[in-house]
Design an enzyme around this catalytic site. Structure first.
Site, short mmCIF file in Angstrom:
data_model
loop_
_atom_site.label_atom_id
_atom_site.label_comp_id
_atom_site.label_asym_id
_atom_site.label_seq_id
_atom_site.Cartn_x
_atom_site.Cartn_y
_atom_site.Cartn_z
N SER A 52 72.29 49.55 41.45
CA SER A 52 71.18 48.73 40.98
C SER A 52 70.03 48.62 41.97
CB SER A 52 71.67 47.32 40.62
OG SER A 52 72.03 46.60 41.78
N LYS A 173 69.76 41.71 45.40
CA LYS A 173 68.58 42.14 44.65
C LYS A 173 67.35 41.91 45.53
CE LYS A 173 71.06 42.71 40.86
NZ LYS A 173 71.40 44.05 40.35
#
Length: 395
Positions: A52, A173
């Protein structure tokens, strides 16, 4: 008169034997305490499990996360086995902690606040309730409750587990928006406070690619670009879809390729926050505008805005919330406003089309923040060390 004296030499030997054992015990205890303090208050090691954050972070990058950058969080769940998180090693569901004592959220002073574009490790906000599959793997409770639905969940899973804030799964993230910002996504481009943002250097997105020979990229070219080998065809036999970085796009254009960003047209995706497709026809490429809550700020509440803030009010900030005849009650009192008690952040993966992030579950509360991703100290691929990535800073 008879006098008896103890065997001084024998006693001394026994003392020496006991001292050696005690030395080992004390050394082991000291090592455990020191390592726990370092892990809790200074830095902690993590490994990247998914794609990701490609190409900023790759699978099997081993990283250090700085706890002192934003200030170390005082443990909320202090009764826990050292060097464990939410599950005991070699088990699927045994908890290595007790919730008999839960301390309030507190954080020691740090060097800075979270800034836009920081790469941040945090506890997964929707990890407070977890389903366990037959094999013992974690399954997202809220996603499954929305679809396939409660009946399927009750029929196919054991009772869900609950976890305190600091024992929820760790995620990583990039911080896209900070408290007080307004975020909007149009055609895959992120806008902060109505201005377009510059993607990270190693940002990845999907593109339509047509090469001059009308053929798919060769495996060797994919290896050079560093893109995956997944074949994504289109209705046009000469056009293919690839996951590319900005540098990849420039390379293919220089080779005569025609490149166009692959984005979703406007449609309502029920997986996307705030999960209200009747009023918000949003998806991962067309989203917002959305306000990022700031501590002390007050917002108006009605049935249209409540989906954005209901989880903040009831779960993150521990109020009772009811809606009766379109009237909103917080802690038993009718109201049409709410003042936030914490700051919140918006996190997204650099691999935008392969990332489950804030677009799918909303805000990250400040008490969920673990630390700032600092350096890559080891990286392995196909049992080989990626030497070029060792001790590189994470930006």
């Amino acid at each position: 008169m008879n006098f008896s004296f103890p065997n001084v030499k024998q006693a001394a030997e026994e003392v020496r034997k006991k001292s050696k054992v005690r030395e080992w015990i004390e050394a082991a205890l000291f090592a455990v305490v020191a390592a726990t303090l370092i892990r809790t208050f200074i830095f902690e090691a993590f490994v990247i499990p998914s794609a990701s954050m490609e190409k900023t972070l790759l699978i099997n990058d081993f990283i250090f996360v700085s706890k002192i950058s934003y200030g170390p969080r005082i443990p909320i769940t202090p009764l826990a086995w050292p060097f464990t998180h939410h599950t005991m090693p070699f088990t699927k569901s045994t908890r290595p902690f007790s919730t008999a004592i839960q301390w309030p959220y507190r954080r020691l002073p740090g060097f800075s606040d979270i800034r836009r574009n920081d790469v941040v490790v945090f506890n997964y906000p929707c990890g407070d309730t977890v389903l366990k599959s037959i094999t013992g793997e974690d399954e997202d409770y809220y996603t499954n409750m929305r679809s396939p639905g409660p009946e399927y969940v009750h029929k196919n899973f054991p009772p869900p587990l609950t976890r305190p804030v600091d024992k929820r799964e760790n995620w990583i993230k990039r911080c896209i928006a900070i408290p007080g910002d307004t975020i909007q996504i149009m055609d895959g481009v992120v806008y902060i406070n109505h201005a377009p943002t510059t993607p990270p250097e190693h940002f990845e997105a999907k593109y339509y690619v047509t090469m001059p020979d009308g053929k798919e990229l060769t495996d060797s070219m994919k290896d050079v670009l560093g893109t995956d080998h997944i074949q994504r065809t289109t209705g046009d036999s000469t056009m293919f879809i690839y996951n590319l970085t900005p540098a990849n796009v420039d390379t293919l254009k220089a080779m005569g390729g025609k490149i166009k960003r692959y984005v979703f047209d406007a449609f309502a995706d029920s997986r996307v926050f705030p999960f209200d497709t009747k009023h918000y026809e949003w998806n991962e490429d067309c989203f917002g505008p959305l306000y990022i809550p700031q501590k002390g700020a007050t917002v108006k509440l009605d049935t249209l805005t409540l989906p954005f803030y209901s989880r903040i009010i009831s779960t993150y900030e521990h109020n009772t919330l009811r809606v009766v005849d379109n009237k909103i009650y917080i802690n038993g009192r009718q109201t049409d406003t709410y003042t936030f008690k914490m700051n919140y952040y918006w996190m997204m993966g650099d691999n935008r089309r392969e990332s489950m992030d804030s677009r799918f579950w909303g805000y990250v509360p400040e008490d969920h923040v673990v630390g700032k991703a600092w350096i890559i100290w080891m990286s392995i691929h196909n049992n080989r060390i990626r030497w070029g990535r060792l001790f590189s800073a994470i930006r």
